[in-house]
Motif scaffolding. Sequence first.
Motif, PDB file in Angstrom:
ATOM      1  N   UNK A 142       3.280   9.958  -1.469  1.00 52.70           N
ATOM      2  CA  UNK A 142       2.403  10.056  -2.642  1.00 52.70           C
ATOM      3  C   UNK A 142       2.386  11.503  -3.143  1.00 52.70           C
ATOM      4  N   UNK A 143       3.502  11.984  -3.691  1.00 54.83           N
ATOM      5  CA  UNK A 143       3.551  13.374  -4.141  1.00 54.83           C
ATOM      6  C   UNK A 143       2.520  13.646  -5.237  1.00 54.83           C
ATOM      7  N   UNK A 144       1.866  14.800  -5.113  1.00 47.79           N
ATOM      8  CA  UNK A 144       0.871  15.245  -6.089  1.00 47.79           C
ATOM      9  C   UNK A 144      -0.335  14.311  -6.177  1.00 47.79           C
ATOM     10  N   UNK A 145      -0.598  13.558  -5.089  1.00 43.82           N
ATOM     11  CA  UNK A 145      -1.754  12.659  -5.055  1.00 43.82           C
ATOM     12  C   UNK A 145      -2.690  13.102  -3.939  1.00 43.82           C
ATOM     13  N   UNK A 146      -3.971  13.238  -4.249  1.00 35.45           N
ATOM     14  CA  UNK A 146      -4.973  13.559  -3.244  1.00 35.45           C
ATOM     15  C   UNK A 146      -5.620  12.282  -2.731  1.00 35.45           C
ATOM     16  N   UNK A 196      -0.817   5.382  -6.224  1.00 30.62           N
ATOM     17  CA  UNK A 196      -0.195   5.740  -7.486  1.00 30.62           C
ATOM     18  C   UNK A 196       0.013   4.448  -8.272  1.00 30.62           C
ATOM     19  N   UNK A 197       0.841   4.467  -9.282  1.00 29.05           N
ATOM     20  CA  UNK A 197       0.963   3.310 -10.169  1.00 29.05           C
ATOM     21  C   UNK A 197       1.573   2.092  -9.479  1.00 29.05           C
ATOM     22  N   UNK A 198       2.348   2.294  -8.412  1.00 31.80           N
ATOM     23  CA  UNK A 198       3.092   1.175  -7.821  1.00 31.80           C
ATOM     24  C   UNK A 198       2.724   0.869  -6.375  1.00 31.80           C
ATOM     25  N   UNK A 199       2.020   1.750  -5.721  1.00 36.04           N
ATOM     26  CA  UNK A 199       1.680   1.492  -4.320  1.00 36.04           C
ATOM     27  C   UNK A 199       0.293   2.031  -3.992  1.00 36.04           C
ATOM     28  N   UNK A 200      -0.257   1.444  -2.930  1.00 41.05           N
ATOM     29  CA  UNK A 200      -1.634   1.752  -2.538  1.00 41.05           C
ATOM     30  C   UNK A 200      -1.706   1.838  -1.021  1.00 41.05           C
ATOM     31  N   UNK A 260      -4.123   0.956   9.097  1.00 37.29           N
ATOM     32  CA  UNK A 260      -3.551   1.591   7.908  1.00 37.29           C
ATOM     33  C   UNK A 260      -2.722   0.532   7.203  1.00 37.29           C
ATOM     34  N   UNK A 261      -2.881   0.429   5.880  1.00 33.18           N
ATOM     35  CA  UNK A 261      -2.238  -0.650   5.124  1.00 33.18           C
ATOM     36  C   UNK A 261      -1.585  -0.099   3.871  1.00 33.18           C
ATOM     37  N   UNK A 262      -0.314  -0.453   3.687  1.00 32.11           N
ATOM     38  CA  UNK A 262       0.429  -0.083   2.486  1.00 32.11           C
ATOM     39  C   UNK A 262       0.711  -1.340   1.675  1.00 32.11           C
TER      40      UNK A 262
END
Length: 254
Positions: free
Chosen positions: A39-43, A64-68, A76-78
């Motif tokens: 998650x680049x540039x995501x806090x 981000x727009x496509x993953x959580x 931990x869940x993607x």
Amino acid sequence: MVDLKNKYIDSATYVVTFQTNEKIRLKQADAEKAFGSMFPNVQSIQTNVLDDYDPNAPRLIMQDAKKNLTISQAAAQLTLSFKSSSKPLPEQLDIIEKNINSFCLAASEFIKEEFIEHQGFIISLNYKTKQTQQEMGEYLFKRFFCIKPYGEVASTNFRIGFKTSDLLFINFEASAYEIRETKIKHGENKMLRVKDIPITEEGYNLKVDVNNRPMFMADSKSLPYIEAGRSIRKQMRNTIENEIDNFMGFTNKG
């Protein structure tokens, strides 16, 4: 009936469970270090849920727009999401595999392997069709149920699970779906009833769930964390590529 070229993955979810950590919210910096490259540039975001509340409730989130990514006190869940016309199925599978490989490595950095319990992989697929909800319900009933109908089929949901010889659970759930979409202008205050929203897509949904709970329940140490994950992903890919169309009773022609 169903054109298999229109089959696509709606979403993919991978879960790594671990021994409950009531102070997981304090590991926000560790989570950003472990998962940051995904998650680049995501806090990350703290949900401010109390420590003594449900351990399965998310405490940390990155998206981000496509993953959580969600992190609770116990897992931990993607989740990866796709649109119906975004990419062909083989490319979707490659994207999923790449992201889940990265996620599993990051998870073992964030939570040491000795605290990890079991893993699960869920893929939701849609088979688009021009059939009505009634026709799809009738098909699923005839395909999966051997009982006398009590009347017109109003809804159908079929679920079954298996335990494999290599100690995996594989579960299937089949149903009909519909997608309704409408556009509301900014500032417009309009009450809408569901039945008035146009249907933009209908079809059959199949969820496939592969997990290694039997290994964990058997206290099996024969497969370490990384190898167990590979086994799960191998089973899932083979199932999606080679087995699901036959499971649903669909031929190669629409």
